[in-house]
Design a protein around this motif. Structure first.
Motif, PDB file in Angstrom:
ATOM      1  N   ARG A   1     -60.611 -64.512  10.245  1.00  0.00           N
ATOM      2  CA  ARG A   1     -61.243 -65.817  10.010  1.00  0.00           C
ATOM      3  C   ARG A   1     -60.271 -66.974  10.221  1.00  0.00           C
ATOM      4  O   ARG A   1     -60.634 -68.013  10.773  1.00  0.00           O
ATOM      5  CB  ARG A   1     -61.835 -65.866   8.588  1.00  0.00           C
ATOM      6  CG  ARG A   1     -63.075 -64.984   8.400  1.00  0.00           C
ATOM      7  CD  ARG A   1     -64.235 -65.499   9.263  1.00  0.00           C
ATOM      8  NE  ARG A   1     -64.391 -66.940   9.129  1.00  0.00           N
ATOM      9  CZ  ARG A   1     -64.999 -67.539   8.104  1.00  0.00           C
ATOM     10  NH1 ARG A   1     -65.552 -66.826   7.142  1.00  0.00           N
ATOM     11  NH2 ARG A   1     -65.064 -68.853   8.050  1.00  0.00           N
ATOM     12  N   LEU A   2     -59.020 -66.795   9.789  1.00  0.00           N
ATOM     13  CA  LEU A   2     -58.031 -67.864   9.981  1.00  0.00           C
ATOM     14  C   LEU A   2     -57.779 -68.080  11.463  1.00  0.00           C
ATOM     15  O   LEU A   2     -57.655 -69.222  11.922  1.00  0.00           O
ATOM     16  CB  LEU A   2     -56.724 -67.516   9.251  1.00  0.00           C
ATOM     17  CG  LEU A   2     -56.811 -67.509   7.711  1.00  0.00           C
ATOM     18  CD1 LEU A   2     -55.476 -67.077   7.107  1.00  0.00           C
ATOM     19  CD2 LEU A   2     -57.210 -68.877   7.171  1.00  0.00           C
ATOM     20  N   GLU A   3     -57.758 -66.997  12.218  1.00  0.00           N
ATOM     21  CA  GLU A   3     -57.562 -67.128  13.663  1.00  0.00           C
ATOM     22  C   GLU A   3     -58.738 -67.858  14.294  1.00  0.00           C
ATOM     23  O   GLU A   3     -58.568 -68.689  15.191  1.00  0.00           O
ATOM     24  CB  GLU A   3     -57.352 -65.748  14.295  1.00  0.00           C
ATOM     25  CG  GLU A   3     -55.959 -65.207  13.997  1.00  0.00           C
ATOM     26  CD  GLU A   3     -55.713 -63.774  14.451  1.00  0.00           C
ATOM     27  OE1 GLU A   3     -54.545 -63.418  14.671  1.00  0.00           O
ATOM     28  OE2 GLU A   3     -56.696 -63.006  14.575  1.00  0.00           O
ATOM     29  N   GLN A   4     -59.938 -67.590  13.794  1.00  0.00           N
ATOM     30  CA  GLN A   4     -61.121 -68.302  14.300  1.00  0.00           C
ATOM     31  C   GLN A   4     -61.044 -69.790  13.994  1.00  0.00           C
ATOM     32  O   GLN A   4     -61.576 -70.621  14.726  1.00  0.00           O
ATOM     33  CB  GLN A   4     -62.397 -67.719  13.683  1.00  0.00           C
ATOM     34  CG  GLN A   4     -62.737 -66.337  14.230  1.00  0.00           C
ATOM     35  CD  GLN A   4     -63.799 -65.622  13.409  1.00  0.00           C
ATOM     36  OE1 GLN A   4     -64.272 -66.152  12.404  1.00  0.00           O
ATOM     37  NE2 GLN A   4     -64.172 -64.431  13.834  1.00  0.00           N
ATOM     38  N   GLU A   5     -60.357 -70.115  12.880  1.00  0.00           N
ATOM     39  CA  GLU A   5     -60.192 -71.524  12.490  1.00  0.00           C
ATOM     40  C   GLU A   5     -59.074 -72.203  13.288  1.00  0.00           C
ATOM     41  O   GLU A   5     -58.767 -73.372  13.056  1.00  0.00           O
ATOM     42  CB  GLU A   5     -59.854 -71.616  10.990  1.00  0.00           C
ATOM     43  CG  GLU A   5     -60.917 -71.068  10.068  1.00  0.00           C
ATOM     44  CD  GLU A   5     -62.074 -72.041   9.874  1.00  0.00           C
ATOM     45  OE1 GLU A   5     -61.906 -73.236  10.192  1.00  0.00           O
ATOM     46  OE2 GLU A   5     -63.145 -71.594   9.431  1.00  0.00           O
ATOM     47  N   GLY A   6     -58.456 -71.466  14.170  1.00  0.00           N
ATOM     48  CA  GLY A   6     -57.406 -72.056  14.986  1.00  0.00           C
ATOM     49  C   GLY A   6     -56.015 -71.983  14.380  1.00  0.00           C
ATOM     50  O   GLY A   6     -55.099 -72.684  14.806  1.00  0.00           O
ATOM     51  N   ILE A   7     -55.879 -71.157  13.366  1.00  0.00           N
ATOM     52  CA  ILE A   7     -54.566 -70.970  12.755  1.00  0.00           C
ATOM     53  C   ILE A   7     -53.931 -69.717  13.340  1.00  0.00           C
ATOM     54  O   ILE A   7     -54.502 -68.635  13.275  1.00  0.00           O
ATOM     55  CB  ILE A   7     -54.684 -70.823  11.222  1.00  0.00           C
ATOM     56  CG1 ILE A   7     -55.316 -72.088  10.628  1.00  0.00           C
ATOM     57  CG2 ILE A   7     -53.322 -70.571  10.600  1.00  0.00           C
ATOM     58  CD1 ILE A   7     -55.642 -71.977   9.148  1.00  0.00           C
ATOM     59  N   ARG A   8     -52.751 -69.889  13.935  1.00  0.00           N
ATOM     60  CA  ARG A   8     -52.094 -68.774  14.574  1.00  0.00           C
ATOM     61  C   ARG A   8     -51.252 -68.009  13.543  1.00  0.00           C
ATOM     62  O   ARG A   8     -50.623 -68.609  12.686  1.00  0.00           O
ATOM     63  CB  ARG A   8     -51.170 -69.277  15.695  1.00  0.00           C
ATOM     64  CG  ARG A   8     -50.593 -68.174  16.563  1.00  0.00           C
ATOM     65  CD  ARG A   8     -50.027 -68.743  17.855  1.00  0.00           C
ATOM     66  NE  ARG A   8     -48.749 -69.378  17.653  1.00  0.00           N
ATOM     67  CZ  ARG A   8     -47.571 -68.726  17.715  1.00  0.00           C
ATOM     68  NH1 ARG A   8     -47.534 -67.441  17.970  1.00  0.00           N
ATOM     69  NH2 ARG A   8     -46.431 -69.363  17.530  1.00  0.00           N
ATOM     70  N   MET A   9     -51.270 -66.677  13.612  1.00  0.00           N
ATOM     71  CA  MET A   9     -50.419 -65.864  12.751  1.00  0.00           C
ATOM     72  C   MET A   9     -49.042 -65.788  13.408  1.00  0.00           C
ATOM     73  O   MET A   9     -48.929 -65.393  14.569  1.00  0.00           O
ATOM     74  CB  MET A   9     -50.973 -64.439  12.613  1.00  0.00           C
ATOM     75  CG  MET A   9     -52.355 -64.369  11.980  1.00  0.00           C
ATOM     76  SD  MET A   9     -52.411 -65.089  10.332  1.00  0.00           S
ATOM     77  CE  MET A   9     -53.705 -66.313  10.584  1.00  0.00           C
ATOM     78  N   LYS A  10     -48.027 -66.158  12.680  1.00  0.00           N
ATOM     79  CA  LYS A  10     -46.687 -66.229  13.265  1.00  0.00           C
ATOM     80  C   LYS A  10     -45.642 -65.860  12.218  1.00  0.00           C
ATOM     81  O   LYS A  10     -45.665 -66.396  11.115  1.00  0.00           O
ATOM     82  CB  LYS A  10     -46.434 -67.660  13.766  1.00  0.00           C
ATOM     83  CG  LYS A  10     -45.272 -67.792  14.714  1.00  0.00           C
ATOM     84  CD  LYS A  10     -45.024 -69.225  15.066  1.00  0.00           C
ATOM     85  CE  LYS A  10     -44.407 -69.978  13.884  1.00  0.00           C
ATOM     86  NZ  LYS A  10     -43.536 -71.104  14.302  1.00  0.00           N
ATOM     87  N   ARG A  11     -44.765 -64.941  12.554  1.00  0.00           N
ATOM     88  CA  ARG A  11     -43.662 -64.589  11.648  1.00  0.00           C
ATOM     89  C   ARG A  11     -42.847 -65.825  11.290  1.00  0.00           C
ATOM     90  O   ARG A  11     -42.534 -66.634  12.159  1.00  0.00           O
ATOM     91  CB  ARG A  11     -42.701 -63.647  12.367  1.00  0.00           C
ATOM     92  CG  ARG A  11     -43.147 -62.244  12.427  1.00  0.00           C
ATOM     93  CD  ARG A  11     -41.956 -61.371  12.773  1.00  0.00           C
ATOM     94  NE  ARG A  11     -41.767 -61.264  14.206  1.00  0.00           N
ATOM     95  CZ  ARG A  11     -40.613 -60.983  14.778  1.00  0.00           C
ATOM     96  NH1 ARG A  11     -39.521 -60.846  14.027  1.00  0.00           N
ATOM     97  NH2 ARG A  11     -40.513 -60.862  16.076  1.00  0.00           N
ATOM     98  N   VAL A  12     -42.462 -65.937  10.019  1.00  0.00           N
ATOM     99  CA  VAL A  12     -41.655 -67.110   9.628  1.00  0.00           C
ATOM    100  C   VAL A  12     -40.363 -67.202  10.418  1.00  0.00           C
ATOM    101  O   VAL A  12     -39.826 -68.286  10.637  1.00  0.00           O
ATOM    102  CB  VAL A  12     -41.308 -67.110   8.112  1.00  0.00           C
ATOM    103  CG1 VAL A  12     -42.554 -67.344   7.280  1.00  0.00           C
ATOM    104  CG2 VAL A  12     -40.613 -65.828   7.701  1.00  0.00           C
ATOM    105  N   GLY A  13     -39.852 -66.071  10.842  1.00  0.00           N
ATOM    106  CA  GLY A  13     -38.573 -66.077  11.536  1.00  0.00           C
ATOM    107  C   GLY A  13     -38.694 -66.245  13.038  1.00  0.00           C
ATOM    108  O   GLY A  13     -37.695 -66.204  13.758  1.00  0.00           O
ATOM    109  N   GLU A  14     -39.914 -66.450  13.496  1.00  0.00           N
ATOM    110  CA  GLU A  14     -40.118 -66.525  14.958  1.00  0.00           C
ATOM    111  C   GLU A  14     -39.609 -67.847  15.531  1.00  0.00           C
ATOM    112  O   GLU A  14     -39.800 -68.891  14.902  1.00  0.00           O
ATOM    113  CB  GLU A  14     -41.630 -66.366  15.232  1.00  0.00           C
ATOM    114  CG  GLU A  14     -41.952 -66.008  16.669  1.00  0.00           C
ATOM    115  CD  GLU A  14     -43.467 -65.832  16.898  1.00  0.00           C
ATOM    116  OE1 GLU A  14     -44.073 -65.071  16.112  1.00  0.00           O
ATOM    117  OE2 GLU A  14     -44.005 -66.476  17.807  1.00  0.00           O
TER     118      GLU A  14
END
Lengths: 255, 255, 255, 255
Positions: D242-255
């Motif tokens: 759902r967060l991805e559908q909202e346009g929020i990308r999942m990203k490692r904090v260390g990326e």
């Protein structure tokens, strides 16, 4: 005069594996009751067997000294536990020591919680009752040791146990009957004469003079002494000798 | 016909803290004796209390299941210990479980060593005697479980204990009476019919047919079953049902 | 003459919680390399931090001393483990000590397994390789300590590690290069003169005379001494002084 | 809009010896950062090695999850420790996990204290600083995870560490920015829609609406999800989707 005898108790059997702590052999010549560590905060199964045997040979009362499962902290650190956990860990440790009492054919005399558990049981009613209930349900003949005036003594009576109120020879008291915190300057009594005087008052008069000069009622069934160094051992020896000179007989609480 | 009844035993109370292992509730409906872990290789004081209570409610015999102090290895790894150490660690664990028997007012029925300790006690006379001696000295009424024909059974008799010889329904036997090593292809009996047949022969005839076709004498007082998964549980249930159909009564060894 | 310098190593940081073992402060004045316990068979995180700090201050090489997870047995008991387990427990303990090297900004110099693990690694190729591989993969700069001629030294070389072969000043050797078992009467060298003579031969000639009078080749990079009592400490001090008089310089293996 | 990406973290590697906890394989498909138990409150050296390997293969950031030495309490119980002890136990555990990062050639990304230690570090400045200092001194590149607005985040910044502020999708907030205690009825958000809405507000607006209707500022760098059961796993999966559908990308904090 309320009484003319007292018990001397000390923590024993605190060695673990290759690690040795305490002058157990020497302090057993001085005390009448031994609180034997049960493998959680100190002690191990080998040490327990040997310590029960030694205590029996010297006719010293054998007691379980249950503590928190915290070897690295020596059971001295408060751990946030619920009463049900305390009930079970107390029962377990009493049972474990009882095995060695069976082996060496000596009755178990008492239970005294160790360190942080002892301190929590002095003030926290639920913790105190969990310990008393475990003790009573494992063996109703056991005597429960607690600070004079503590929740633990109250809980022991509630569960039908015989209790032994513990006092200190070398700690000062507040007017509410509690011990002066070790962080305070006047917490310790370093002069033997003053320690003797305090014990005399507690044994013969049933009272102690607080740091503020007030008289406080205490029950004095047993005094805690230490064998974890030459200094402590000498203090214990002198205390015993002087009390005997004062006409106070050393007697196991279970005698 | 030597006998028409048998005991079924299983390891229970192996959960620890937040960790759960075993379908204890279900397997307690099947077995007649429970070997309860005592906090060294598995189990903890909370789990022990609950498991003794459950076993009592289901009228299953309560036994101590002492193991090596090796939680990470689940007591399955051989540790080079001397008999004196085994004596003390066995006594400690029996005593600890006895506390919960006292609390729940149920007699302790038996002692069965766990894992590597059980295997060592089958062949090593000194280890076997240390376990038997500890058991007898803690409580001479306890029944000692060991493999049929093992040093442990011999040691139990030497120390005056009643013993229960354990056989397997689902393992094959060598002509010398030992179990076929698990590393061998034909170690396990996977067909229920064959397992039933083996048990029938052991119970009614006192013998088992080895992998080489020879008849080997065995004592069959108790059969070990497992509750550590749905498959094991189903096997245990079916085994019990079929044995009952064969006219073999399930009966606690201590009954 | 093959060399004129040698390393002296000793086990340190073996205290645990309230338990103290070893004259760490004194033995650090004598040795050039410290094998610091990592919390499994002895030592704890607090002790590790303090010991690394002390070793750095005295310019003694810091090494990890991984052992079995067996505090009650002090890591001295053989445990039946597979090489994969040894690989992981070795890596874990090296990493834990490295944290304190980072904190005190001192490089870790070496790894020397402890007790039963050390003995197993001398003869068991798979165990030896698991230790060497873990060491190399955690930090390829580490020097691996093993008995002269052991599987562990071989394994260290296989994995590209620098190695340090350990010899004894106070133990006698068999003609096959192994140490005389401690159970034999002539296992120990108690006269300092003989110990000095043995070390001189090992350092200058690369050989030792066995109990049967044969010359055996040895590599002598480091000598193990002890600080677990006044007697051991005095022997170590005298050994160092006498070796220096003989023209042998004490030098860290990592120098 | 402050940001359009977020990290998802979960506790992993909590199995121990024969005991299994957690759907590690499955939750690793969902999260971007793994907090790996280090053998004190959960996990062991074997599990740590395997978990680091799995996390690397799934390109999930590897973090140390140090906790109290309290396996039986799963690190969830407050223990009365001084900051010096916390400093050392944190360093030890970070170092231990780093060994497996070296072995699997993956950088360690972060440190997140576990359970009671995490909660104490949120409010107790000295405990928080002990953790931050240990982290910085072992490896200054590590990112320190703490509750949004906690003492731990402040301490991390004081010691020059990059920090990641953690928020909850399924817990409600008080007007002072703290979480509603689990003992309160309205502590949990059970409807996924409401959880999504809360995260959206935190990520896009940097604020959350408290149970009293007030807007509270929060930093939202990472969200904690759980893999300790099928229900928790499904919630985590849906949340991510759902967060991805909202346009929020999942990203490692260390990326």
């Amino acid at each position: 005069m309320k009484q003319r005898s007292i018990d001397l108790n000390s923590d024993l059997g605190e060695s673990f594996g290759a690690y040795t702590i305490g002058l157990d052999n020497e302090i057993l010549e001085v005390v009448t009751s031994a609180n034997i560590a049960c493998g959680f905060h100190a002690g191990d199964y080998n040490v327990m067997g040997k310590t029960v045997k030694m205590a029996k040979e010297k006719q010293v009362g054998v007691g379980a000294h249950p503590g928190f499962p915290d070897l690295i902290g020596f059971g001295r650190r408060t751990i946030q536990v619920d009463p049900d956990e305390v009930f079970h860990l107390t029962a377990y440790q009493i049972g474990a020591l009882k095995a060695f009492c069976n082996i060496h054919e000596v009755p178990m005399q008492h239970v005294k919680p160790h360190g942080a558990l002892f301190n929590m049981a002095a003030k926290d009613r639920e913790i105190a009752e969990a310990i008393a209930k475990a003790t009573a349900q494992v063996d109703e003949q056991l005597i429960l040791f607690g600070s004079s005036g503590s929740e633990l003594i109250r809980a022991g009576k509630k569960y039908g146990l015989k209790t032994a109120s513990e006092v200190f020879a070398d700690r000062t008291y507040q007017s509410d009957g509690s011990l002066t915190a070790r962080t305070e300057k006047n917490a310790m009594i370093t002069e033997v004469e003053k320690a003797i005087e305090q014990v005399r008052s507690m044994v013969f008069e049933g009272k102690v003079t607080s740091v503020d000069g007030e008289e406080v009622q205490v029950e004095a069934d047993t005094i805690c002494v230490h064998g974890d160094g030459q200094h402590a051992l000498l203090f214990a020896k002198e205390l015993r000798q002087r009390l005997e000179q004062e006409g106070i007989r050393m007697k196991r609480v279970g005698e």
